[in-house]
Design an enzyme around this catalytic site. Structure first.
Site, PDB file in Angstrom:
ATOM      1  N   ASN A 190       5.038   0.003   9.257  1.00  0.00           N
ATOM      2  CA  ASN A 190       5.797   0.216   8.034  1.00  0.00           C
ATOM      3  C   ASN A 190       4.939   0.976   7.023  1.00  0.00           C
ATOM      4  O   ASN A 190       4.025   0.413   6.424  1.00  0.00           O
ATOM      5  CB  ASN A 190       6.205  -1.160   7.487  1.00  0.00           C
ATOM      6  CG  ASN A 190       6.959  -1.073   6.186  1.00  0.00           C
ATOM      7  OD1 ASN A 190       7.346   0.017   5.746  1.00  0.00           O
ATOM      8  ND2 ASN A 190       7.170  -2.208   5.552  1.00  0.00           N
TER       9      ASN A 190
ATOM     10  N   CYS B 248       7.134   0.444   2.510  1.00  0.00           N
ATOM     11  CA  CYS B 248       7.620  -0.638   1.655  1.00  0.00           C
ATOM     12  C   CYS B 248       7.632  -0.188   0.200  1.00  0.00           C
ATOM     13  O   CYS B 248       6.602   0.188  -0.344  1.00  0.00           O
ATOM     14  CB  CYS B 248       6.777  -1.899   1.785  1.00  0.00           C
ATOM     15  SG  CYS B 248       7.474  -3.235   0.791  1.00  0.00           S
TER      16      CYS B 248
END
Lengths: 308, 244
Positions: A133, A136
């Site tokens: 990821n 975020c």
């Protein structure tokens, strides 16, 4: 000739076969057991577990949740017990209720931290894919900055690539000017797949208090309201890279899955829908064959031939 | 947790902004006083968490305040309509700690979850004291319900228009074995400062899912991070960190 019912839904994700393309998205499914209480989560293609960082994180102050038309805004801020506890406690517990490879979602605040966390998960047999990821929107000084600069995104990809043999899927932020450029940078740096979109930055104001609803002021918008934006970006990325793409963003019906896959997605993640309808993924899987019949789709694999 | 369709039997106002709704169907998921349900409403994305006022064999009763668009929509629903409800959410009160003379402290919309608790404690033969706080006489509800259970019931109003003038903390008895409190945070902080025994508080927070998946309602406690929807909404006095 009609394909066998079960085969119609099978897809390949970076060399690992999925029984179906439906994957609960990270942050909406915990580490699986809350959902295992109400259905057999082995029915899923797989799921992406809660975003995990090197160190434990409490996340942002509350309120962390706001509502918007056809969706929600969250500013959880990557609350998680840290990778060591995920390995020592969450994964052994998960093994009891889930027998398939799971997707490990990893976040970080430095390139070294991403690599270190991924290296620790490399030894975990049940981890099938690493979903990294870099997007975020709810943490400062990390997360999304890697997801908005193609050079930084490539650097994270290379660092993770170097420490694992598992497929590396880079999860992209929609909060960029050129999503295709970000995806291309990750592909060139050795990513095995791309997943998108993470949430879109947004906010709400409480008119009674004249203050932002979220303690973090801004958060990430998800839910059906973001689906058209997500679909557009998946389309663009699928026409830019050759590696598999996981489409997500507001998916809540079997038709949404078919649209994402027609745009070129190899598999589909379902996020916010899990929070309002805990059986959402199961319902989508069960509805897929009839939805495919309605549109004359024999198998999901036939959809994966993007053109134009 | 169970997901179930419940039929509205009645949905009627008790005061200017408090309503009582009775739902029938499979409520087997509702296990303990202090738990809550999470209700899906047409046109709204997130469910609305509401505590359980009482539980019967095939029915639950909720008492809720209209505070925003969700509860207003719920207030417009009619008998005969159905609701998609997640039941049996949250930990509920710990009845084993009540002792012989438990004290129940409720403030406004925090009163409802204490009723089922009071009923169970009375059935166990406990001497139950209930102190219920409201702003004004016209806001008072459930007073008779608690009296009918045989609770020693005191009502306070901030403006003195009914019962004792003041807050629930102005009417706390001298002697009690344990307390259960639910109400606005300033009330609960005041109870925490005043209380002489151990006890527990039922907390509220904006929730995403209501069943532990989204981490939207987490709070720090002396025993580490807890999700209000899962490890709560009831927390022991000794574990709550009030500063924020």
């Amino acid at each position: 000739m009609r394909e066998k019912a079960a085969d119609r839904l099978r897809v390949d994700l970076c060399g690992i076969e999925l029984e179906n393309p439906v994957i609960p998205a990270s942050g909406t499914f915990g580490y699986g057991y809350e959902f295992a209480e109400i259905y057999d989560i082995n029915r899923l293609g797989t799921f992406s577990f809660k975003g995990t960082t090197r160190q434990p994180r409490f996340g942002n102050p509350t309120p962390r949740i706001a509502e918007c038309p056809a969706g929600m805004i969250n500013a959880v801020g990557l609350q998680n017990p840290g990778v060591e506890k995920v390995i020592s406690e969450e994964l052994p517990r998960l093994k009891k209720v889930f027998s398939k490879p799971v997707m490990a979602n990893v976040s970080g605040f430095s390139i070294e931290e991403y690599a270190e966390t991924c290296a620790m998960l490399e030894a975990e047999e049940q981890v099938g894919w690493l979903e990294v990821n870099i997007s975020c929107p709810n943490v400062h000084g990390g997360g999304m900055s890697f997801g908005t600069d193609p050079k930084q995104a490539a650097a994270v990809t290379r660092a993770v690539r170097a420490v694992t043999k598992k497929p590396v899927i880079m999860k992209l932020s929609p909060n960029v000017t050129d999503i295709a450029e970000m995806a291309a940078a990750c592909e060139e740096a050795g990513a095995d797949g791309i997943s998108l979109i993470n949430t879109l930055q947004g906010m709400r104001i409480n008119l009674k208090t004249r203050r932002p609803v979220l303690a973090n002021v801004m958060g990430g918008v998800s839910g059906p309201c973001v689906f058209p934006v997500a679909l557009r970006m998946v389309w663009q990325v699928c026409r830019t890279v050759k590696i598999p793409v996981i489409g997500m963003g507001g998916v809540s019906t079997a038709e949404d899955v078919l649209e994402m896959m027609t745009a070129g997605a190899a598999a589909v993640e379902v996020g916010a829908a899990n929070l309002t309808d805990p059986r959402a993924c199961l319902r989508i899987i069960e509805e897929l064959p009839a939805a495919m019949d309605r549109y004359g789709i024999r198998s999901l694999r036939e959809l994966r031939s993007p053109e134009g | 947790m169970e997901q179930t369709l419940l039929r509205i039997e009645e949905n009627r106002p008790l005061t200017r902004d408090i309503l009582k709704i009775r739902l029938t169907g499979d409520v087997s998921g509702v296990e303990r006083p202090g738990q809550f349900v999470n209700i899906k409403l047409e046109g709204l994305f997130l469910r609305r968490p509401i505590s359980v006022f009482d539980r019967e064999e095939d029915a639950i009763t909720l008492i809720y305040r209209t505070v925003g668009v969700g509860t207003r929509r719920l207030s417009e629903m009619k008998a005969g309509e159905t609701l998609d409800v997640l039941t049996g959410l949250g930990n509920g009160y710990d009845l084993t700690r009540a002792g012989d003379r438990p004290l129940l402290l409720g403030g406004g919309a925090g009163v409802p979850p204490l009723y089922w608790l009071a009923r169970v404690l009375r059935e166990q033969g406990k001497r139950v004291t209930a102190v219920l706080g409201f702003n004004s006489a016209e806001d008072v509800f459930a007073e008779e319900d608690f009296r009918k259970l045989g609770c020693e019931t005191t009502v306070t109003t901030a403006d003195g228009s009914h019962g004792i003038r003041g807050f629930v903390t102005d009417a706390m008895p001298e002697e009690y074995s344990y307390f259960y409190a639910c109400g606005p945070e300033p009330m609960m902080r005041a109870v925490d400062r005043r209380a002489k025994t151990e006890g527990e508080f039922s907390l509220e927070e904006r929730m995403g899912c209501g069943f532990g998946a989204c981490m939207g309602c987490s709070c720090r406690t002396r025993d580490g991070m807890k999700r209000i929807c899962r490890e709560g909404p009831v927390l022991r006095r000794g574990e709550i960190l009030w500063e924020k």
